[in-house]
Design an enzyme around this catalytic site. Structure first.
Site, PDB file in Angstrom:
ATOM      1  N   HIS A  89       7.222  12.165 -24.467  1.00  0.00           N
ATOM      2  CA  HIS A  89       6.101  12.527 -25.346  1.00  0.00           C
ATOM      3  C   HIS A  89       6.289  11.830 -26.686  1.00  0.00           C
ATOM      4  O   HIS A  89       7.245  12.131 -27.403  1.00  0.00           O
ATOM      5  CB  HIS A  89       6.029  14.047 -25.516  1.00  0.00           C
ATOM      6  CG  HIS A  89       5.966  14.743 -24.198  1.00  0.00           C
ATOM      7  ND1 HIS A  89       4.797  14.893 -23.499  1.00  0.00           N
ATOM      8  CD2 HIS A  89       6.948  15.263 -23.419  1.00  0.00           C
ATOM      9  CE1 HIS A  89       5.054  15.489 -22.344  1.00  0.00           C
ATOM     10  NE2 HIS A  89       6.351  15.723 -22.266  1.00  0.00           N
ATOM     11  N   HIS A 124       1.353  36.064 -39.890  1.00  0.00           N
ATOM     12  CA  HIS A 124       2.573  35.319 -40.209  1.00  0.00           C
ATOM     13  C   HIS A 124       2.182  33.918 -40.628  1.00  0.00           C
ATOM     14  O   HIS A 124       1.037  33.489 -40.419  1.00  0.00           O
ATOM     15  CB  HIS A 124       3.550  35.291 -39.025  1.00  0.00           C
ATOM     16  CG  HIS A 124       2.883  35.371 -37.686  1.00  0.00           C
ATOM     17  ND1 HIS A 124       2.195  34.324 -37.147  1.00  0.00           N
ATOM     18  CD2 HIS A 124       2.749  36.401 -36.802  1.00  0.00           C
ATOM     19  CE1 HIS A 124       1.689  34.674 -35.980  1.00  0.00           C
ATOM     20  NE2 HIS A 124       1.996  35.948 -35.732  1.00  0.00           N
ATOM     21  N   HIS A 170      -4.112  39.537 -36.902  1.00  0.00           N
ATOM     22  CA  HIS A 170      -4.458  39.805 -35.501  1.00  0.00           C
ATOM     23  C   HIS A 170      -3.695  40.984 -34.935  1.00  0.00           C
ATOM     24  O   HIS A 170      -2.773  41.512 -35.574  1.00  0.00           O
ATOM     25  CB  HIS A 170      -4.212  38.548 -34.666  1.00  0.00           C
ATOM     26  CG  HIS A 170      -2.806  38.017 -34.785  1.00  0.00           C
ATOM     27  ND1 HIS A 170      -2.417  37.184 -35.812  1.00  0.00           N
ATOM     28  CD2 HIS A 170      -1.700  38.207 -34.020  1.00  0.00           C
ATOM     29  CE1 HIS A 170      -1.136  36.881 -35.659  1.00  0.00           C
ATOM     30  NE2 HIS A 170      -0.682  37.494 -34.591  1.00  0.00           N
ATOM     31  N   HIS A 207      12.304  12.346 -19.623  1.00  0.00           N
ATOM     32  CA  HIS A 207      12.771  13.445 -18.763  1.00  0.00           C
ATOM     33  C   HIS A 207      11.941  13.546 -17.492  1.00  0.00           C
ATOM     34  O   HIS A 207      10.892  12.924 -17.376  1.00  0.00           O
ATOM     35  CB  HIS A 207      12.745  14.768 -19.537  1.00  0.00           C
ATOM     36  CG  HIS A 207      11.426  15.077 -20.195  1.00  0.00           C
ATOM     37  ND1 HIS A 207      11.051  14.495 -21.388  1.00  0.00           N
ATOM     38  CD2 HIS A 207      10.389  15.866 -19.831  1.00  0.00           C
ATOM     39  CE1 HIS A 207       9.852  14.938 -21.732  1.00  0.00           C
ATOM     40  NE2 HIS A 207       9.413  15.761 -20.803  1.00  0.00           N
ATOM     41  N   ARG A 256       0.698  45.992 -30.344  1.00  0.00           N
ATOM     42  CA  ARG A 256       1.477  45.199 -31.302  1.00  0.00           C
ATOM     43  C   ARG A 256       0.676  45.279 -32.585  1.00  0.00           C
ATOM     44  O   ARG A 256      -0.430  44.769 -32.676  1.00  0.00           O
ATOM     45  CB  ARG A 256       1.628  43.754 -30.809  1.00  0.00           C
ATOM     46  CG  ARG A 256       2.128  42.740 -31.854  1.00  0.00           C
ATOM     47  CD  ARG A 256       3.498  43.078 -32.397  1.00  0.00           C
ATOM     48  NE  ARG A 256       4.075  42.005 -33.210  1.00  0.00           N
ATOM     49  CZ  ARG A 256       4.018  41.981 -34.548  1.00  0.00           C
ATOM     50  NH1 ARG A 256       3.391  42.935 -35.231  1.00  0.00           N
ATOM     51  NH2 ARG A 256       4.596  40.993 -35.194  1.00  0.00           N
ATOM     52  N   GLU A 307       8.972  18.830 -27.167  1.00  0.00           N
ATOM     53  CA  GLU A 307       8.416  19.711 -26.120  1.00  0.00           C
ATOM     54  C   GLU A 307       9.235  20.986 -26.023  1.00  0.00           C
ATOM     55  O   GLU A 307      10.461  20.946 -25.937  1.00  0.00           O
ATOM     56  CB  GLU A 307       8.432  18.993 -24.761  1.00  0.00           C
ATOM     57  CG  GLU A 307       8.085  19.914 -23.583  1.00  0.00           C
ATOM     58  CD  GLU A 307       8.071  19.218 -22.228  1.00  0.00           C
ATOM     59  OE1 GLU A 307       7.821  17.987 -22.182  1.00  0.00           O
ATOM     60  OE2 GLU A 307       8.305  19.899 -21.214  1.00  0.00           O
ATOM     61  N   HIS A 328       8.784  10.606 -17.673  1.00  0.00           N
ATOM     62  CA  HIS A 328       7.853  10.457 -18.798  1.00  0.00           C
ATOM     63  C   HIS A 328       8.533  10.890 -20.095  1.00  0.00           C
ATOM     64  O   HIS A 328       9.639  11.445 -20.073  1.00  0.00           O
ATOM     65  CB  HIS A 328       6.613  11.322 -18.579  1.00  0.00           C
ATOM     66  CG  HIS A 328       6.870  12.800 -18.718  1.00  0.00           C
ATOM     67  ND1 HIS A 328       7.453  13.549 -17.729  1.00  0.00           N
ATOM     68  CD2 HIS A 328       6.664  13.668 -19.749  1.00  0.00           C
ATOM     69  CE1 HIS A 328       7.586  14.800 -18.123  1.00  0.00           C
ATOM     70  NE2 HIS A 328       7.122  14.913 -19.350  1.00  0.00           N
ATOM     71  N   GLU A 360       0.289  30.996 -33.799  1.00  0.00           N
ATOM     72  CA  GLU A 360       0.770  31.710 -32.605  1.00  0.00           C
ATOM     73  C   GLU A 360      -0.020  31.268 -31.386  1.00  0.00           C
ATOM     74  O   GLU A 360      -1.222  31.477 -31.318  1.00  0.00           O
ATOM     75  CB  GLU A 360       0.611  33.218 -32.825  1.00  0.00           C
ATOM     76  CG  GLU A 360       0.834  34.066 -31.582  1.00  0.00           C
ATOM     77  CD  GLU A 360       0.687  35.560 -31.882  1.00  0.00           C
ATOM     78  OE1 GLU A 360       1.207  36.022 -32.917  1.00  0.00           O
ATOM     79  OE2 GLU A 360       0.023  36.262 -31.098  1.00  0.00           O
ATOM     80  N   HIS A 369      -1.122  42.435 -37.861  1.00  0.00           N
ATOM     81  CA  HIS A 369      -0.138  41.691 -38.646  1.00  0.00           C
ATOM     82  C   HIS A 369      -0.579  40.245 -38.784  1.00  0.00           C
ATOM     83  O   HIS A 369      -1.567  39.820 -38.174  1.00  0.00           O
ATOM     84  CB  HIS A 369       1.229  41.735 -37.948  1.00  0.00           C
ATOM     85  CG  HIS A 369       1.270  40.896 -36.703  1.00  0.00           C
ATOM     86  ND1 HIS A 369       0.666  41.277 -35.527  1.00  0.00           N
ATOM     87  CD2 HIS A 369       1.820  39.675 -36.452  1.00  0.00           C
ATOM     88  CE1 HIS A 369       0.833  40.328 -34.614  1.00  0.00           C
ATOM     89  NE2 HIS A 369       1.527  39.343 -35.141  1.00  0.00           N
ATOM     90  N   GLU A 411      10.135  37.079 -35.352  1.00  0.00           N
ATOM     91  CA  GLU A 411       9.172  38.108 -34.931  1.00  0.00           C
ATOM     92  C   GLU A 411       9.366  39.410 -35.714  1.00  0.00           C
ATOM     93  O   GLU A 411       8.445  40.206 -35.855  1.00  0.00           O
ATOM     94  CB  GLU A 411       9.344  38.341 -33.420  1.00  0.00           C
ATOM     95  CG  GLU A 411       8.580  39.495 -32.811  1.00  0.00           C
ATOM     96  CD  GLU A 411       7.064  39.378 -32.925  1.00  0.00           C
ATOM     97  OE1 GLU A 411       6.535  38.268 -33.096  1.00  0.00           O
ATOM     98  OE2 GLU A 411       6.406  40.439 -32.853  1.00  0.00           O
TER      99      GLU A 411
HETATM  100 MN    MN Z   1       1.491  37.467 -34.192  1.00  0.00          MN
HETATM  101 MN    MN Z   2       7.418  16.619 -20.673  1.00  0.00          MN
END
Ligand code: MN
Ligand code: MN
Length: 355
Positions: A249, A65, A108, A293, A60, A254, A247, A69, A63, A131
């Site tokens: 967050h 961004h 990277h 959830h 890859r 998420e 639970h 990541e 590059h 991407e």
């Molecule tokens: Mn990347």
């Molecule tokens: Mn969760």
């Protein structure tokens, strides 16, 4: 799917699932890739994901961004490289179950070096990530006048006579030299990045071990670069019948990814809206901040899934723990179970059931 929902489902909640198999697969000489972003999956505003397969030797392209990541190696082995703002080097090899985090703007590369290359998942802290519009080394270089390149490196313009006119992006290449050789080469004068970008989660003991499964949490507490990269995660294994407890967050949305197995997730969206959907390998889930959830293993083998967050720290609020630490008389007047049940709830956080 939510073909035969439990009777408790209700209301017009939009789907919180998108299978990677719905995404177009872009195929190249060195591998393939596909992405799930907010453009396909309307609910996933804060995070986007990419699956990528690199053949042995497949690269890859170098590059960068805007977004950070976060990556999880699903199979094989990858050689990853990066360089930070101070010119300090990073290079390492990660295998199945290991991960990496490159903060936004850090350049990277990734190369498949396992017998069959490598297969991995990337998560970005922006649903709009694309991407196919990252900053590619070869793309930029061929859009710089040759005399400017010559002046920048103080060499003759002819040095750049062989720049490719085709996109490299994902291409077959020679295998790298040994890790030690390449580490010695790239760290000359500036040394290595002070906080490594790789995390060997495959060798990490679980934070939580229950009969129903185990959880490994990777965030700024044990992976310091998370303070800069702002993506944290829980890696969850559920045994058959195991339940990731009720639970939510409190700190952010998420992004869920199912690595293997068959699971069912139920999400409550307030105002009497509740929906249950089934998930399997390669499916993405998305749960907005603070929506409660649960996830249940409904198959006969282990489920492995990732809970990924655009945050420095993993945080969750447990229903059971909330009720266990609220006066039992008060709770009983809401749910009428009798106070004996409420006072018997464990005071610690279960995370996974059965205990
Ligand atoms: Mn990347
Ligand atoms: Mn969760």
């Amino acid at each position: 799917m939510s073909v035969w929902p439990p009777k408790t489902d209700n209301g017009g909640q939009p789907p919180f699932k998108y299978p990677f198999s719905f995404a177009h697969r872009s195929v190249y000489g060195g591998g393939w890739t596909r992405q799930v972003t907010v453009r396909d999956f309307a609910i996933s505003i804060k995070m986007a994901g990419v699956q990528m397969r690199l053949i042995r030797g497949g690269v890859r392209e170098l590059h960068w961004h805007v977004q950070s990541e976060w990556a999880y190696t699903i199979s094989g082995t990858c050689r990853i490289t990066a360089v930070d703002q101070e010119g300090r080097a990073f290079i390492d090899d990660v295998s199945a179950g290991d991960l990496w985090l490159f903060p936004g703007g850090i350049p990277h590369s990734i190369q498949g070096i396992g017998k069959e290359g490598c297969f991995f998942l990337l998560v970005f802290n922006d649903g709009n990530f694309n991407e196919f519009t990252t900053f590619l080394l070869s793309d930029w270089m061929r859009h710089i006048p040759k005399d400017v390149l010559a002046k920048n490196f103080e060499v003759p313009a002819s040095t750049f006579g062989n720049l490719t006119h085709e996109e490299l992006y994902i291409f077959p290449a020679q295998l790298p030299r040994s890790l030690l050789t390449e580490q010695q080469e790239v760290s000359q004068e500036t040394g290595f990045v002070p906080e490594t970008y790789a995390f060997f989660a495959s060798q990490m003991p679980p934070n939580v071990t229950r009969l129903g499964g185990e959880v490994r949490i990777v965030d700024a507490r044990n992976f310091p670069i998370t303070s800069t990269g702002n993506i944290s995660a829980a890696i969850v294994t559920l045994k058959p019948g195991g339940l990731r407890e009720l639970h939510w967050h409190p700190n952010d949305d998420e992004w869920t990814y199912f690595v293997k197995g068959k699971a069912r997730m139920g999400v409550f969206a307030a105002a009497e809206m509740a929906r249950t959907m089934n998930f399997q390998e390669g499916d993405v889930g998305y749960i907005p901040i603070s929506q409660p959830h649960w996830i249940e293993n409904i198959g006969d083998e282990d489920v492995i899934f990732l809970e990924v967050f655009p945050t420095r720290y993993f945080e969750d609020v447990s229903l059971a723990q909330w009720l266990a630490h609220t006066p039992s008389r008060l709770v009983n007047q809401h749910i009428s179970t009798g106070e004996a049940f409420i006072t018997s709830i464990e005071k610690f956080k279960a995370v996974i059931r059965p205990l």
